[in-house]
Design an enzyme around this catalytic site. Sequence first.
Site, PDB file in Angstrom:
ATOM      1  N   SER A   1      27.667 100.287  23.220  1.00 38.72           N
ATOM      2  CA  SER A   1      26.480 100.953  23.750  1.00 38.72           C
ATOM      3  C   SER A   1      26.523 102.421  23.350  1.00 38.72           C
ATOM      4  O   SER A   1      27.533 102.913  22.863  1.00 38.72           O
ATOM      5  CB  SER A   1      26.485 100.854  25.277  1.00 38.72           C
ATOM      6  OG  SER A   1      27.503 101.695  25.780  1.00 38.72           O
ATOM      7  N   LYS A   2      25.402 103.103  23.594  1.00 33.92           N
ATOM      8  CA  LYS A   2      25.346 104.521  23.239  1.00 33.92           C
ATOM      9  C   LYS A   2      26.430 105.315  23.943  1.00 33.92           C
ATOM     10  O   LYS A   2      26.982 106.269  23.412  1.00 33.92           O
ATOM     11  CB  LYS A   2      23.989 105.102  23.631  1.00 33.92           C
ATOM     12  CG  LYS A   2      22.990 104.944  22.518  1.00 33.92           C
ATOM     13  CD  LYS A   2      21.801 105.833  22.772  1.00 33.92           C
ATOM     14  CE  LYS A   2      20.659 105.355  21.902  1.00 33.92           C
ATOM     15  NZ  LYS A   2      19.386 105.857  22.308  1.00 33.92           N
ATOM     16  N   ARG A   3      26.717 104.923  25.172  1.00 34.63           N
ATOM     17  CA  ARG A   3      27.702 105.675  25.938  1.00 34.63           C
ATOM     18  C   ARG A   3      29.106 105.602  25.318  1.00 34.63           C
ATOM     19  O   ARG A   3      29.911 106.501  25.432  1.00 34.63           O
ATOM     20  CB  ARG A   3      27.742 105.174  27.374  1.00 34.63           C
ATOM     21  CG  ARG A   3      27.974 106.293  28.342  1.00 34.63           C
ATOM     22  CD  ARG A   3      27.695 105.942  29.769  1.00 34.63           C
ATOM     23  NE  ARG A   3      27.253 104.580  29.951  1.00 34.63           N
ATOM     24  CZ  ARG A   3      27.814 103.730  30.779  1.00 34.63           C
ATOM     25  NH1 ARG A   3      28.846 104.082  31.474  1.00 34.63           N
ATOM     26  NH2 ARG A   3      27.337 102.510  30.925  1.00 34.63           N
ATOM     27  N   ASP A   4      29.376 104.482  24.650  1.00 32.62           N
ATOM     28  CA  ASP A   4      30.693 104.324  24.012  1.00 32.62           C
ATOM     29  C   ASP A   4      30.789 105.097  22.710  1.00 32.62           C
ATOM     30  O   ASP A   4      31.811 105.047  22.037  1.00 32.62           O
ATOM     31  CB  ASP A   4      30.968 102.854  23.673  1.00 32.62           C
ATOM     32  CG  ASP A   4      30.901 101.965  24.883  1.00 32.62           C
ATOM     33  OD1 ASP A   4      31.415 102.384  25.917  1.00 32.62           O
ATOM     34  OD2 ASP A   4      30.328 100.866  24.785  1.00 32.62           O
ATOM     35  N   GLY A   5      29.724 105.744  22.308  1.00 30.02           N
ATOM     36  CA  GLY A   5      29.774 106.497  21.061  1.00 30.02           C
ATOM     37  C   GLY A   5      28.969 105.851  19.953  1.00 30.02           C
ATOM     38  O   GLY A   5      29.205 106.131  18.785  1.00 30.02           O
TER      39      GLY A   5
END
Length: 477
Positions: free
Chosen positions: A246-250
Site C-alpha cells: 500500500s502507499k503507506r508501506d512506501g
Amino acid sequence: MKTVRTRFAPSPTGFLHVGGIRTALFAWLVARQNHGKFILRFEDTDKKREVEGARQHLIDSLKQLGLDYDEGPDVGGPFAPYTQSERLDSYKQWAQKLIDSGRAYADPYSAEEVQAFREQAQAAKQPFLYRNHRPEQPPAWDGSQPLRFKSDPKPYKWHDEVMGDLHSGPEVIDDFILIKSDGYPTYNFAHIIDDAEMEVSHIMRGQEFLASIPNYLNLYEALGLEPPVMATMPHILGPDGKKKLSKRDGAKDVLDYIRDGYLPDALVSFIATLGWNDGTEQEVFSRQELLDKFSLSRVQKSGAHFDERRLLWVNGHFIRELSLDELYKKVADYWPPEAQDHDDAYKKQALGLVQERLKYFAELPELTGFFFTDLPVNAELISGHKQLKKLAAADLKAWLEQTKTSLADSDFSAVDLGKRLNELLEQTGQKPAVLFSLIRIATTQSPASPGLAETLAILGKERSLRRLDVQLSALAD
Ligand code: GLU
C-alpha cells in the site's frame, strides 16, 4: 525463431509506483536480452478511471528509469496506434468475425436483470455463471447492448513461465463481455486483439489476471490465434509479508523517488529483486548484470516483500560507488541554500565526508548543513546525551577549554587533528564516546557527523574555535 516482442500495457489511471514498474522492467529485460522489441501501449478503455496527466507521467517514469521502448503512443511504430481508444475499429472487426462464426452475441438483459441472476446464484451458494442464462435467441447486436463471448467450456492445461504448469476445469469458463454498451472493449478482449496484431511474443502481467487466463485461452481458440508465452508476476507485499503493498508501506510514485535523489540504477536493481534473484546471495545488480543474468524461470511464485529500508540501503550502495566528481555533479540541486556562498572545493570536501552515509540526495542539507552555517546551540544535544547528561557543566567546560588550547596550535590537517584529539583523550582521562561527542556537538550542533578530525579539518580553525567559544558561553549560562 520468432522475434521476441514484449509490451508494457498500463492503464492511465494514476502514477506508477515502484512495485508497478516491475512488470515493465521484466518485459524490458526479456526484450533487450533477446535483441527484440519493447512496446508501450496505453489501455484506456475504462474512461471513468482515467486520471489526467497519467499518460505523460507513465512516459516520464519509464524514461527516467532508462526503460526505453521501441514502439509506443508517442514514438509510433509499425502497428500504430498504440492507444486502445484509437483502435476501436480493429476491435469491431474482430468482434464481427466472432458474431459471424456464432461465437459472440448481444446481451439482452438489463444490468438489474444480470444482478438478479447473480443474487440467485449467491442464494443457492453457486458460483455465478452468465452462460447459464445465455439467451436462446439473442437480438441482433446494434452496439447499444454489451457484446458477449459465446464460450466453449472445457478444461485447460498450460504453462506459465513463472507459475509453472497450470490447469483449470470447465467451470471457470464463462460468457464474458467483449464490448461494453459504451462502445469500448473490455480489457479481456482488447488486450488479446492488440497482442495478436502487435505480434507480442511474451506477456508479463500481474497475478490479478491469473484466474482469467482460461477464459483468454478459450477466446484465443475461437479467434484462431496462438496465445503468446505467458509469465505471471507474483504479488508485491508490504514489509510484513501479509498485505498487498500500500502507499503507506512506501508504494510511492517512482518520480518522487527520482526527485528525492534516488539513482535510476539503484531503483532498477531494487525493483528487479522484488521476486527475482540469480540463485546466489548477490543483492545489487548493475543494468548489465541484469541483462546477463535475468531469467523469468528464476522469478519466484510467492509474493515478494517490498521493504523501503532495503531500497535505502541499495541506493546508498550505488551512491558510494560513484566517484566524488560524479556524485558532486548529480547533487548540484540538493545543497542547502547557505551552501551557495561556498566554493566548489569546500562543498566537494564536505560531500566527500558524507558520501559514505548519504542514502538519497534530499538528505544532503540535513547531513551537511553545519558545514555552511553556524547552527544555534541546541542544549538538548547535551542534556539528552546518554553519557554527557550525567556530567557536571564545569567538567565539560574544562575539557572544551583544553580542546581550544590544543586546537589553537594545530595546522588543522586531519592528521595533526587526529593526533591532538588522541592526546586530549589522555589529558582528560575521558573515552571517545564522551569527549569526542562533546567536541562534535560543540562544533557541529548535530548528534552525528563524519570522522571528527576530518570534519574539523574541513571546518577549519576559525570556524571550529568560534563554535567552541559559543558552546562554552552557552554552558556558562
Ligand atoms: N492494463 C492492464 C493494467 O494496467 C495491463 C495488464 C496487462 O499487462 O496485460 O493492469
